[in-house]
Design a protein around this motif. Structure first.
Motif, PDB file in Angstrom:
ATOM      1  N   UNK A   7       0.838  -1.202   0.000  1.00  0.00           N
ATOM      2  CA  UNK A   7       0.000   0.000   0.000  1.00  0.00           C
ATOM      3  C   UNK A   7       0.873   1.253   0.000  1.00  0.00           C
ATOM      4  N   UNK A   8       1.909   1.263   0.821  1.00  0.00           N
ATOM      5  CA  UNK A   8       2.795   2.418   0.881  1.00  0.00           C
ATOM      6  C   UNK A   8       3.537   2.620  -0.444  1.00  0.00           C
ATOM      7  N   UNK A   9       3.975   1.524  -1.057  1.00  0.00           N
ATOM      8  CA  UNK A   9       4.647   1.629  -2.358  1.00  0.00           C
ATOM      9  C   UNK A   9       3.686   2.193  -3.397  1.00  0.00           C
ATOM     10  N   UNK A  10       2.417   1.811  -3.307  1.00  0.00           N
ATOM     11  CA  UNK A  10       1.411   2.341  -4.225  1.00  0.00           C
ATOM     12  C   UNK A  10       1.219   3.837  -4.048  1.00  0.00           C
ATOM     13  N   UNK A  11       1.334   4.308  -2.811  1.00  0.00           N
ATOM     14  CA  UNK A  11       1.202   5.741  -2.564  1.00  0.00           C
ATOM     15  C   UNK A  11       2.304   6.532  -3.253  1.00  0.00           C
ATOM     16  N   UNK A  12       3.472   5.929  -3.384  1.00  0.00           N
ATOM     17  CA  UNK A  12       4.569   6.612  -4.074  1.00  0.00           C
ATOM     18  C   UNK A  12       4.279   6.798  -5.562  1.00  0.00           C
ATOM     19  N   UNK A  13       3.351   6.033  -6.087  1.00  0.00           N
ATOM     20  CA  UNK A  13       2.976   6.128  -7.499  1.00  0.00           C
ATOM     21  C   UNK A  13       1.834   7.120  -7.736  1.00  0.00           C
ATOM     22  N   UNK A  14       1.324   7.708  -6.670  1.00  0.00           N
ATOM     23  CA  UNK A  14       0.221   8.661  -6.774  1.00  0.00           C
ATOM     24  C   UNK A  14       0.703   9.918  -7.492  1.00  0.00           C
ATOM     25  N   UNK A  15      -0.084  10.392  -8.456  1.00  0.00           N
ATOM     26  CA  UNK A  15       0.316  11.613  -9.170  1.00  0.00           C
ATOM     27  C   UNK A  15       0.477  12.802  -8.217  1.00  0.00           C
ATOM     28  N   UNK A  16       1.432  13.664  -8.541  1.00  0.00           N
ATOM     29  CA  UNK A  16       1.770  14.821  -7.713  1.00  0.00           C
ATOM     30  C   UNK A  16       0.551  15.703  -7.444  1.00  0.00           C
ATOM     31  N   UNK A  17      -0.267  15.912  -8.450  1.00  0.00           N
ATOM     32  CA  UNK A  17      -1.447  16.764  -8.287  1.00  0.00           C
ATOM     33  C   UNK A  17      -2.421  16.171  -7.272  1.00  0.00           C
TER      34      UNK A  17
END
Length: 131
Positions: A106-116
């Motif tokens: 889940x945390x690794x997925x958060x790193x893939x969240x778009x900046x906006x």
């Protein structure tokens, strides 16, 4: 004088005197006998038990579980009972590992969240002045 004082036991075992006192107060360790001068005197088996407690804690056993196991070891415990407890701890550990891997994913997925999206999310926590 046979045995050792709490301070000597603490030094040899690598735990504090307060920890030893806590183990006694909570029933994990039996309260030792006293000698004529009033000091509690600990035998070598206390050192063995404290090392067991430290090892069991490092393997994820709670103090409650350790107290139960020490109680069982103080009685007659057969090998199968001990093995069953170990098997149960392995299953519990596997479940904890799976939960931690899920959190890691889940945390690794958060790193893939778009900046906006991150910016908008952070904005939702900011207090806006009312005009």
């Amino acid at each position: 004088m046979e045995g050792m004082t709490r301070g000597e036991l603490a030094k040899l075992s690598g735990v504090s005197m307060a920890t030893i006192r806590y183990y006694e107060d909570s029933g994990i360790l039996p309260v030792p006998g006293r000698v004529a001068n009033g000091y509690r005197m600990y035998t070598e088996d206390y050192l063995v038990k404290i090392k067991f407690i430290r090892n069991a804690k490092s393997m994820g056993y709670s103090l409650k579980e350790i107290r139960e196991v020490l109680g069982m070891l103080g009685q007659k415990m057969d090998a199968e009972t001990l093995k069953e407890r170990v098997r149960n701890k392995i299953l519990e550990t596997d479940e904890r590992i799976a939960a931690m891997r899920s959190i890691q994913s889940m945390l690794a997925g958060l790193l893939e969240t778009p900046q906006e999206d991150i910016h908008n999310y952070l904005q939702s926590f900011r207090i806006h002045d009312k005009e």
